[in-house]
Enzyme design. Structure first.
Site, mmCIF file in Angstrom:
data_model
loop_
_atom_site.group_PDB
_atom_site.id
_atom_site.type_symbol
_atom_site.label_atom_id
_atom_site.label_comp_id
_atom_site.label_asym_id
_atom_site.label_seq_id
_atom_site.Cartn_x
_atom_site.Cartn_y
_atom_site.Cartn_z
ATOM 1 C CG ASP A 122 -32.951 20.414 0.719
ATOM 2 O OD1 ASP A 122 -33.080 19.190 0.947
ATOM 3 O OD2 ASP A 122 -33.830 21.238 1.013
ATOM 4 C CG ASN A 128 -30.668 14.637 7.863
ATOM 5 O OD1 ASN A 128 -29.634 15.051 7.344
ATOM 6 N ND2 ASN A 128 -31.845 15.208 7.622
#
Length: 253
Positions: free
Chosen positions: A31, A79
């Site tokens: 991340d 995503n």
């Protein structure tokens, strides 16, 4: 990376590590790529490009240390909500990574696996995934598993559908469905469950990643963004793991 360059027990000891207290399987939520780039006035995609360098470093060092499997959360099923331009660039970056790293995968004798749904992936990315799976199929080293278009809830739902179909056709009965049965119908069938989950960028959540498989995994969260994550950070995570008292629901003996 050849086997001759693996870390010796003495080298591991120098790093504060014990070969008997290493995780077999490390799962990584990579991340902070976009935030790393924005904090430096760069386009988000530059963070993803820089993140590839961290992938190279961590995969190679894990293989040298003796980790059996590394699973990287490359693209989640959520995503797809991102801007199309960024998604297109991510597909190009994935394709480029597979092409450029294939020789390293073979040199390090890495086993290669991919989990997640193929729907939505570009033709180029799918082509390079399949080529890498084919050329690496006989490798015997550390397994590198990429989670691409992956979501754990979707994976479990898919497994339930497969089991339900086998019950419908008489291949199994409801009474035979247990935890092992479910595990064998997941994308990760045949893989060990992760012992350690590393998450970068300081977020305190697992983001629909391997929910079934990480039931007893140890968590290590660092404030560093993924493009900043390097060997010293990996060593810190491994040291933290080694210091944990893993009782799996039982009492210390």
């Amino acid at each position: 990376m050849t086997r001759e360059t693996e870390y010796t027990p003495d080298k591991l000891q120098e790093l504060g590590l014990d070969s008997q207290r290493l995780p077999r399987h490390i799962a990584v939520i990579m991340d902070g790529n976009g935030r790393w780039a924005i904090s430096r006035g760069l386009p988000r995609i530059e963070g993803h490009r820089r993140g590839v360098q961290s992938v190279r470093t961590i995969v190679e060092e894990c293989a040298r240390i003796g980790i059996e499997q590394v699973t990287l959360y490359c693209l989640s099923s959520e995503n797809w909500k991102r801007p199309q331009e960024e998604l297109d660039l991510l597909m190009q970056l994935l394709e480029q990574y597979l092409v450029e790293e294939r020789s390293e995968i073979m040199r390090q004798e890495l086993q290669f696996a991919v989990i997640g749904r193929r729907d939505g992936l570009s033709e180029g990315a799918l082509r390079e995934i399949d080529r890498t799976l084919e050329v690496a199929r006989d490798n015997t080293g550390m397994r590198l598993c990429l989670a691409i278009n992956y979501g754990s809830r979707g994976e479990i739902a898919d497994a339930v559908r497969r089991i339900a179909e086998q019950v419908r056709t008489g291949e199994m009965t409801p009474e035979t469905i247990d935890e092992q049965c479910i595990s064998e119908h997941l994308d990760t069938a045949g893989m060990t469950d992760p012992d350690l989950v590393i998450r970068t960028a300081g977020e305190m959540r697992v983001s629909n990643f391997l929910l079934w498989q990480i039931s007893y995994a140890e968590l290590f969260v660092t404030q560093k963004y993924w493009p900043e994550f390097r060997l010293p950070d990996l060593i810190e995570a491994l040291q933290s793991f080694a210091a944990r008292d893993r009782r799996f629901g039982g009492l210390k003996g």
